[in-house]
Motif scaffolding. Structure first.
Motif, mmCIF file in Angstrom:
data_model
loop_
_atom_site.group_PDB
_atom_site.id
_atom_site.type_symbol
_atom_site.label_atom_id
_atom_site.label_comp_id
_atom_site.label_asym_id
_atom_site.label_seq_id
_atom_site.Cartn_x
_atom_site.Cartn_y
_atom_site.Cartn_z
ATOM 1 N N ASN A 1 38.346 61.507 -79.539
ATOM 2 C CA ASN A 1 39.551 62.013 -80.057
ATOM 3 C C ASN A 1 40.954 60.796 -80.296
ATOM 4 O OD1 ASN A 1 39.558 64.964 -79.359
ATOM 5 N ND2 ASN A 1 40.338 64.397 -76.972
ATOM 6 N N ILE A 2 40.530 60.386 -81.342
ATOM 7 C CA ILE A 2 40.880 59.038 -82.038
ATOM 8 C C ILE A 2 43.155 59.791 -82.542
ATOM 9 C CG2 ILE A 2 41.518 57.233 -83.256
ATOM 10 C CD1 ILE A 2 39.303 56.413 -81.246
ATOM 11 N N ARG A 3 43.591 58.355 -82.074
ATOM 12 C CA ARG A 3 44.921 58.963 -82.812
ATOM 13 C C ARG A 3 45.031 58.453 -84.844
ATOM 14 N NH1 ARG A 3 48.070 59.378 -77.422
ATOM 15 N NH2 ARG A 3 48.562 61.684 -77.770
ATOM 16 N N PRO A 4 45.505 58.999 -85.426
ATOM 17 C CA PRO A 4 45.612 58.531 -86.826
ATOM 18 C C PRO A 4 46.746 57.596 -86.400
ATOM 19 C CG PRO A 4 46.037 60.355 -86.783
ATOM 20 C CD PRO A 4 45.911 60.567 -85.209
ATOM 21 N N ILE A 5 46.957 56.441 -88.061
ATOM 22 C CA ILE A 5 48.146 55.604 -87.038
ATOM 23 C C ILE A 5 48.848 56.783 -87.451
ATOM 24 C CG2 ILE A 5 49.287 53.911 -88.693
ATOM 25 C CD1 ILE A 5 46.550 52.017 -88.367
ATOM 26 N N ILE A 6 50.990 56.896 -87.358
ATOM 27 C CA ILE A 6 51.706 56.985 -87.680
ATOM 28 C C ILE A 6 51.782 56.935 -89.207
ATOM 29 C CG2 ILE A 6 53.753 58.535 -87.363
ATOM 30 C CD1 ILE A 6 53.372 58.590 -84.503
ATOM 31 N N SER A 7 52.614 55.577 -89.267
ATOM 32 C CA SER A 7 52.884 55.058 -90.652
ATOM 33 C C SER A 7 53.000 53.368 -90.166
ATOM 34 C CB SER A 7 54.796 55.036 -90.669
ATOM 35 O OG SER A 7 55.153 54.771 -90.193
ATOM 36 N N VAL A 8 52.820 52.617 -91.553
ATOM 37 C CA VAL A 8 53.232 51.551 -92.477
ATOM 38 C C VAL A 8 54.024 51.019 -92.000
ATOM 39 C CG1 VAL A 8 52.101 49.262 -92.703
ATOM 40 C CG2 VAL A 8 50.638 51.760 -93.407
ATOM 41 N N LEU A 9 54.389 50.637 -91.553
ATOM 42 C CA LEU A 9 56.422 49.774 -91.511
ATOM 43 C C LEU A 9 56.511 49.047 -92.641
ATOM 44 C CD1 LEU A 9 56.358 49.404 -87.394
ATOM 45 C CD2 LEU A 9 57.347 51.403 -89.467
ATOM 46 N N ASP A 10 55.740 48.387 -92.274
ATOM 47 C CA ASP A 10 55.900 46.757 -93.890
ATOM 48 C C ASP A 10 54.295 46.840 -95.125
ATOM 49 O OD1 ASP A 10 57.650 45.250 -91.927
ATOM 50 O OD2 ASP A 10 55.513 45.293 -90.977
ATOM 51 N N PRO A 11 55.299 46.428 -96.007
ATOM 52 C CA PRO A 11 54.619 46.562 -97.033
ATOM 53 C C PRO A 11 52.721 45.130 -97.106
ATOM 54 C CG PRO A 11 56.362 45.230 -97.854
ATOM 55 C CD PRO A 11 56.652 46.041 -96.460
ATOM 56 N N LEU A 12 53.305 43.507 -95.894
ATOM 57 C CA LEU A 12 52.258 43.327 -95.869
ATOM 58 C C LEU A 12 51.892 42.376 -93.720
ATOM 59 C CD1 LEU A 12 53.575 40.153 -98.927
ATOM 60 C CD2 LEU A 12 51.508 41.651 -98.129
ATOM 61 N N PRO A 13 51.122 42.506 -93.456
ATOM 62 C CA PRO A 13 51.109 41.795 -93.119
ATOM 63 C C PRO A 13 52.325 40.757 -91.964
ATOM 64 C CG PRO A 13 48.996 41.615 -93.755
ATOM 65 C CD PRO A 13 49.890 41.573 -94.764
ATOM 66 N N VAL A 14 52.999 41.230 -91.027
ATOM 67 C CA VAL A 14 53.452 40.495 -90.530
ATOM 68 C C VAL A 14 53.059 38.816 -89.664
ATOM 69 C CG1 VAL A 14 55.588 42.286 -90.316
ATOM 70 C CG2 VAL A 14 53.964 42.155 -88.611
ATOM 71 N N VAL A 15 51.988 39.140 -89.574
ATOM 72 C CA VAL A 15 51.231 38.153 -88.333
ATOM 73 C C VAL A 15 50.148 37.660 -89.446
ATOM 74 C CG1 VAL A 15 49.728 38.112 -86.177
ATOM 75 C CG2 VAL A 15 52.255 39.436 -86.382
ATOM 76 N N ASN A 16 49.827 36.648 -89.330
ATOM 77 C CA ASN A 16 48.657 36.129 -89.887
ATOM 78 C C ASN A 16 47.536 35.912 -89.446
ATOM 79 O OD1 ASN A 16 48.570 33.412 -88.657
ATOM 80 N ND2 ASN A 16 49.764 32.425 -89.679
ATOM 81 N N GLU A 17 46.462 35.801 -89.367
ATOM 82 C CA GLU A 17 45.348 35.361 -88.996
ATOM 83 C C GLU A 17 45.163 34.777 -87.950
ATOM 84 O OE1 GLU A 17 41.479 37.444 -90.096
ATOM 85 O OE2 GLU A 17 42.511 38.546 -91.970
ATOM 86 N N ILE A 18 45.549 33.630 -88.425
ATOM 87 C CA ILE A 18 45.726 32.306 -87.470
ATOM 88 C C ILE A 18 46.133 32.696 -85.955
ATOM 89 C CG2 ILE A 18 45.715 29.899 -86.861
ATOM 90 C CD1 ILE A 18 45.586 29.440 -90.098
ATOM 91 N N GLN A 19 47.374 33.301 -86.405
ATOM 92 C CA GLN A 19 48.397 33.803 -85.404
ATOM 93 C C GLN A 19 47.185 34.783 -84.432
ATOM 94 O OE1 GLN A 19 52.195 35.599 -87.766
ATOM 95 N NE2 GLN A 19 52.380 34.093 -86.079
ATOM 96 N N LEU A 20 46.279 36.130 -84.736
ATOM 97 C CA LEU A 20 45.624 36.819 -83.785
ATOM 98 C C LEU A 20 44.992 35.616 -83.629
ATOM 99 C CD1 LEU A 20 44.859 39.342 -86.560
ATOM 100 C CD2 LEU A 20 46.745 39.550 -84.884
ATOM 101 N N LYS A 21 43.723 35.117 -83.527
ATOM 102 C CA LYS A 21 43.107 34.027 -83.137
ATOM 103 C C LYS A 21 43.846 33.699 -82.156
ATOM 104 C CE LYS A 21 39.483 33.400 -86.547
ATOM 105 N NZ LYS A 21 39.453 32.348 -87.968
ATOM 106 N N PHE A 22 45.237 33.279 -82.588
ATOM 107 C CA PHE A 22 45.798 31.728 -81.075
ATOM 108 C C PHE A 22 46.521 32.699 -80.263
ATOM 109 C CE2 PHE A 22 49.963 29.601 -80.569
ATOM 110 C CZ PHE A 22 49.326 28.819 -79.930
ATOM 111 N N TRP A 23 46.820 34.419 -80.620
ATOM 112 C CA TRP A 23 47.239 35.392 -79.621
ATOM 113 C C TRP A 23 45.940 35.592 -78.126
ATOM 114 C CZ3 TRP A 23 50.591 39.868 -82.378
ATOM 115 C CH2 TRP A 23 51.291 38.806 -82.256
ATOM 116 N N LEU A 24 44.362 35.796 -78.818
ATOM 117 C CA LEU A 24 43.403 35.622 -78.553
ATOM 118 C C LEU A 24 43.422 35.161 -77.419
ATOM 119 C CD1 LEU A 24 41.149 37.870 -77.919
ATOM 120 C CD2 LEU A 24 39.996 36.597 -79.579
ATOM 121 N N TRP A 25 43.204 33.306 -77.607
ATOM 122 C CA TRP A 25 43.032 32.834 -77.183
ATOM 123 C C TRP A 25 43.900 32.388 -75.963
ATOM 124 C CZ3 TRP A 25 45.033 28.498 -74.839
ATOM 125 C CH2 TRP A 25 44.901 26.945 -74.501
ATOM 126 N N ILE A 26 45.093 32.715 -76.288
ATOM 127 C CA ILE A 26 46.055 32.540 -75.340
ATOM 128 C C ILE A 26 45.880 33.528 -73.847
ATOM 129 C CG2 ILE A 26 48.766 32.751 -74.733
ATOM 130 C CD1 ILE A 26 49.538 31.876 -77.436
#
Ligand code: ADP
Ligand code: ZN
Ligand code: ZN
Length: 763
Positions: free
Chosen positions: A63-88
C-alpha cells in the motif's frame, strides 16, 4: 536511465526512520534526493517532506502512496546535508525528521489536511519598479522631454528617472523602484501614472529580497604582529596534516584577526566559510569587523530573523539566489544547518561555551562537535578558538587529535588585567559593604569614572531578587507549575518563573503565616542597577540581560552606546562576558563568584574558570591596563586562585585528574535520559522500571533515576537517568540497548502519559 519507482522521504515527525512513497511516472526526472515534495500521511494529514533517497528496492508494503507533488524545480537540500542530518539523528538519537525540522526554515515546512489545498507560506517580496516603456533614441527622448515642457512635474519626474537609472541616452533600460522615484523627486503617484499612460514609462513588478545588501568598501587586512604571524603559520602548518586546530590565545590576543586571514584565503579559493559564535549579542561587533573586509559576501544567521528572511538566507547560502551568494556566514549554533555547498573552513569561536549545546527540543546537538563533523563532510578544516579551551578540546589537542597553537600575549603587548579578590564575607562582617559592593570594587569604579573610563559589572542572575522570603516562617513563593522559586522583577512589579515564564503579582503577605512584609533575598542584575545608581548618581548606567534585549536591535543599540561612551557602567549576565571589545573599558566587577562555583554539576568549576577568564578579558584591551575585582566569600577557593594567575594549564590538569578519578568526560561519554510525567507516583514507578531494565545492562555506570535539582517544570515531574558510556566499547550497541529498553517501557500499561527525551553529551 531506469526510472526509480520509490522514494524514502523524511517527514517532520518524531518517529525514527524515513517513509517510502511511490514516484509517479510523470515525476520521473523531477525528483532527486533533497527535493521537497508533498505527501499524505495517515488518514488525512498532508506534509511536505524531503526525499532522502530514491530506489527500486521492493517496498515494505504494497500500500504505497504516491507523492502528490514536487514543490520546487530543484532540490532544496543538498546531499552533504542529507548525510549530515543522518549523522546528527544517529549520534544524538533522534529522528531524522526532527533534524529536518530544526534545519529547514519553517516557511518551507508545509502541513495540512487532505480536504484543503496546501499553500506555500513563503512569498517573495515584490515591488513596483519603473522603466522606460520602450527603447528610445537620444533624439526621440529629447522630443519627448520638449513635449513635456507644459507639464513641468512630469518633466521633472522623467528627468529624475533618467539620471537615477543612468540611461540618459535612452538605451539602457534600467528599472528603478517607484517608491524611490517618488521620494527623491517629490513627485506624486499621479505624475508617474501620467507618464505611464503616455507610454513613456511603464511599471513592472520585480521580486526583491528582504535582506539588505549594503556593500562597504573593502579595507585591507590588518598587519599581523610577530606572534600572530607565527600563530597563523602554525595553524596553516597544522592544516597540512590535520583537520582541526585549537587556537588557545589569551583574551585580546587578536584571534579574530587570525581568523580573518584564514577566511580570506578560503574566499579567494572560492570556498565558503562558517563562523560560529555562541551568542546573538556577539554577532553585532564581529559582523562589523568582518564587514570591513568581506561585506559583499557575508551573511548573518540567528533566530531573530523573520521566517521569510530565513528562507532568503537559506537560498543565498545554497547559491540559488544568483549573484548574491553568501560565502561567509556568521551565526549562532543553528547556522550549522544551512545549505552550504562547499565549505572550506569552519571557525568555532569561544569553543568552550555552553550555549553551543541545544537542550530542547531534539536534536539536542552540540554545535562545536557537529561543526567538526560537518567540516569533515566538506573536506574542510576547523579552527576552534578560545582563551580557555574546554577540557575536552584541550585534551584532544594534547593527545594529538587536534593541532595546538598557543598565543600567549595580548595584541600590542598590553598586560593582562590585574585581578583583585575582594572578600565579601569579611566586608559584611566589618560592615564595610555598601549594599552589594565591597570597598575594593567601589574604589575601582570610582577611579575609572574619574578617568572617564567604563565599567562592566557581571551578575549571572537576572531580575531584582532571586526570591522573596517570609522573615517570620521562611515561606518562599514558588512557581505553581515548577519546583522553583519565583524571581522578583521590580521594574514590572511581578514575580516570574525563569523556567516556564509563569508570572504573578507580588504577594503582600506570607502565603503561609500571613504576616505582612516579605523580604527580598539575594540579588539579580536589576537590583544591582538600582543600587549602583544610588551609589553613583551621576553615572550613566545600563543593563544587558534577557529582559532588556528582547527587541531585534536591542543588542546593537546597547553595544553602540557602549562604544560611543554613552554608558559608564553596564550591568549584565553572561551575555556581557564574551567577545565584547570596548576600547575604553577598564574595570570589570564579578559581583558574586560563589554562585558560579557552587553550582552542582561536574563542570561547575571548569565553567566558573572560563566565565571569570572571559569576563576579565573584557578589561583593558588597549593602552590601559585593566582591573578585575572578584567578590567572593571564599577567597581561598582553588579556582579563584587559578584565575588570579590566569593559570589555565593547572586548571586543566586538576580538572582532568578529577574527571579521571570520578569517571567523567573525556574519560567516558555521558548520556542522560529525561523522563516526565504529570503524576508523581507514576513518574516514580515508570522511571524505576526503566532504571532497572537499563541497570541490567549498564550496571554501575548507571546513576539514578533521581529527581534533578529542578524536579518539576510546567506541571511535569522530571526524573533523570545518567549513563556513563564506556569509550572503549562500541557505542552503537549501547545506544541500541537504550532504544530497546525505552521501547519496552512504552509497551507498559499507562505509559502513554510519559515524555522521554534522550540527551547525548548532556552538557
Ligand atoms: P581576541 O579575539 O583574541 O580576544 P581580538 O581579535 O578581538 O582579540 O583583538 C583585540 C583587539 O586588538 C581588537 O580591537 C583588534 O582589532 C586589535 N588587534 C588585534 N590584532 C591586531 C593587529 N594585527 N593590528 C591591529 N589591531 C589588532
Ligand atoms: Zn514555572
Ligand atoms: Zn510566613
Amino acid at each position: 536511465m531506469m526510472h526509480n519507482h520509490f522514494a524514502d522521504i523524511i517527514l517532520p515527525l518524531a518517529v525514527m526512520g524515513t517513509f517510502t512513497y511511490g514516484i509517479p511516472e510523470e515525476m520521473s526526472g523531477k525528483v532527486f534526493p533533497g527535493s521537497r515534495v508533498l505527501v499524505q500521511f495517515g488518514k488525512k494529514k498532508l506534509y511536505s517532506g524531503i526525499i532522502f533517497r530514491t530506489h527500486n528496492d521492493s517496498p515494505p508494503s504494497i500500500n504505497i502512496r504516491p507523492i502528490i507533488s514536487v514543490l520546487d524545480p530543484l532540490p532544496v537540500v543538498n546531499e552533504i546535508q542529507l548525510k549530515f542530518w543522518l549523522w546528527i539523528s544517529e549520534y544524538y538519537m533522534c529522528s531524522i525528521g526532527e533534524v529536518m525540522k530544526a534545519s529547514l526554515p519553517s516557511d518551507l515546512c508545509l502541513e495540512g489536511v487532505t480536504e484543503v489545498p496546501v499553500m506555500e507560506k513563503y512569498k517573495p517580496r515584490e515591488e513596483t519598479f519603473v522603466e522606460l516603456a520602450s527603447e528610445f533614441s537620444e533624439n526621440e527622448l529629447n522630443i519627448i522631454l520638449d513635449n513635456l515642457a507644459k507639464a513641468p512635474k512630469q518633466y521633472k519626474a522623467l528627468n529624475a528617472y533618467l539620471s537615477f537609472s543612468g540611461c540618459e541616452d535612452g538605451s539602457n533600460m534600467k528599472a528603478i523602484r517607484k517608491s524611490l522615484l517618488i521620494k527623491e523627486t517629490g513627485s506624486s503617484q499621479g505624475t508617474i501614472d501620467s507618464l505611464v499612460r503616455k507610454k513613456i514609462l511603464s511599471y513592472i513588478t520585480l521580486e526583491t529580497g528582504r535582506l539588505s545588501d549594503a556593500e562597504l568598501p573593502a579595507e585591507p587586512k590588518k598587519e599581523l604582529s610577530k606572534a600572530q604571524h607565527a600563530s597563523l603559520d602554525a595553524v596553516s602548518g597544522i592544516f597540512m596534516e590535520k583537520e582541526i586546530a585549537l587556537l588557545h590565545g589569551v583574551t585580546s590576543s587578536g584571534k579574530t584577526e587570525i581568523y580573518i586571514h584564514l577566511i580570506e584565503e578560503q574566499l579567494r579559493k572560492g570556498r565558503q566559510v562558517l563562523y560560529l559564535l555562541p551568542e546573538i549579542g556577539l554577532t553585532t561587533q564581529i559582523i562589523q569587523r568582518l564587514n570591513r573586509h568581506f561585506s559583499s559576501v557575508t551573511g548573518i544567521y540567528h533566530s531573530r530573523f523573520s521566517n521569510a528572511e530565513k528562507v532568503e538566507i537559506w537560498n543565498r547560502v545554497a547559491g540559488t539566489d544568483s549573484g548574491k551568494e553568501y560565502r561567509l556566514i556568521v551565526g549562532v549554533r543553528s547556522a550549522l544547518l544551512l545549505p552550504f555547498r562547499n565549505l572550506g573552513l569552519v571557525v568555532v569561536d569561544e569553543e568552550q561555551d555552553g550555549s553551543y549545546k541545544q537542550h530542547d527540543p531534539a536534536p539536542r546537538y552540540h554545535a562545536r562537535d557537529c561543526a567538526v563533523v560537518l567540516a569533515g563532510l566538506h573536506k574542510a578544516k576547523t579552527i576552534l578558538g578560545s582563551a580557555s579551551p574546554s577540557i575536552e578540546s584541550y585534551n584532544n589537542a594534547l593527545s594529538g587529535k587536534y593541532g595546538l597553537v598557543e598565543l600567549k600575549e595580548r595584541y600590542g603587548l598590553i598586560k593582562m588585567p590585574e585581578i583583585i579578590v575582594a572578600n565579601s564575607r569579611e566586608a559584611y562582617r566589618k560592615k564595610l559593604m555598601v549594599s552589594h559592593f565591597t570597598p575594593q570594587l567601589l574604589e575601582s569604579i570610582d577611579d575609572a569614572l574619574g578617568r572617564n573610563e567604563q565599567v562592566i559589572l557581571f551578575q549571572n542572575r537576572r531580575g531584582f531578587s532571586p526570591y522573596l522570603e517570609c522573615p517570620e516562617c521562611s515561606w518562599i513563593p514558588k512557581c505553581i507549575q515548577c519546583a522553583v522559586n519565583l524571581t522578583y522583577h521590580k521594574g514590572i512589579n511581578r514575580m516570574i518563573c525563569h523556567y516556564c515564564g509563569f508570572s504573578t503579582g507580588i504577594p503582600a503577605q506570607c502565603g503561609n503565616c500571613h504576616s505582612p512584609g516579605m523580604a527580598t533575598r539575594g540579588f539579580g542584575t536589576e537590583k544591582i542597577e538600582d543600587e549602583i545608581k544610588i551609589v553613583f548618581p551621576s553615572a550613566r548606567v545600563a543593563r544587558m540581560d534577557q529582559d532588556t534585549t528582547k527587541g531585534k536591535n536591542s543588542f546593537q543599540r546597547l553595544i553602540r552606546a557602549l562604544e560611543e561612551r554613552q554608558i559608564d557602567i553596564l550591568i549584565g549576565t553572561q551575555m556581557i562576558s564574551k567577545g565584547l571589545d570596548i576600547e575604553n573599558l577598564t574595570v570589570v566587577g564579578i559581583l558574586n563568584a560563589d554562585n558560579l562555583l557552587n553550582f552542582p554539576d561536574f563542570r561547575a568549576h571548569e565553567r566558573s574558570f572560563h566565565m571569570m577568564e572571559q569576563v576579565s578579558g573584557r578589561a583593558g584591551r588597549r593602552q590601559k591596563v585593566g582591573k578585575v575585582i572578584i567578590q567572593t566569600s571564599d577567597p581561598d577557593n582553588r579556582i579563584i586562585r587559578l584565575v588570579l594567575n590566569h593559570d589555565y594549564k593547572n586548571m586543566f590538569r586538576i580538572q582532568l585528574d578529577e574527571r579521571k578519578a570520578f569517571n567523567y568526560p573525556p574519560f567516558c561519554r555521558l548520556l542522560k535520559i529525561n523522563i516526565k510525567h504529570k503524576d508523581r507516583s507514576l513518574i516514580n514507578s515508570f522511571s524505576d522500571f526503566l532504571g532497572r531494565d537499563l541497570k541490567s545492562h549498564f550496571g554501575r555506570n548507571l546513576l539514578g533515576p533521581e529527581f534533578p535539582l529542578i524536579s518539576r517544570v510546567q506541571l511535569w515531574y522530571i526524573k533523570t537517568i545518567l549513563i556513563k558510556l564506556d569509550k572503549e566499547k562500541p557505542v552503537a550497541i549501547a545506544k541500541q540497548y537504550i532504544m530497546d529498553s525505552i521501547e519496552r517501557l512504552e509497551k507498559e500499561k499507562g505509559s502513554s502519559g510519559l515524555k522521554i527525551a534522550i540527551d547525548v553529551d548532556p552538557y
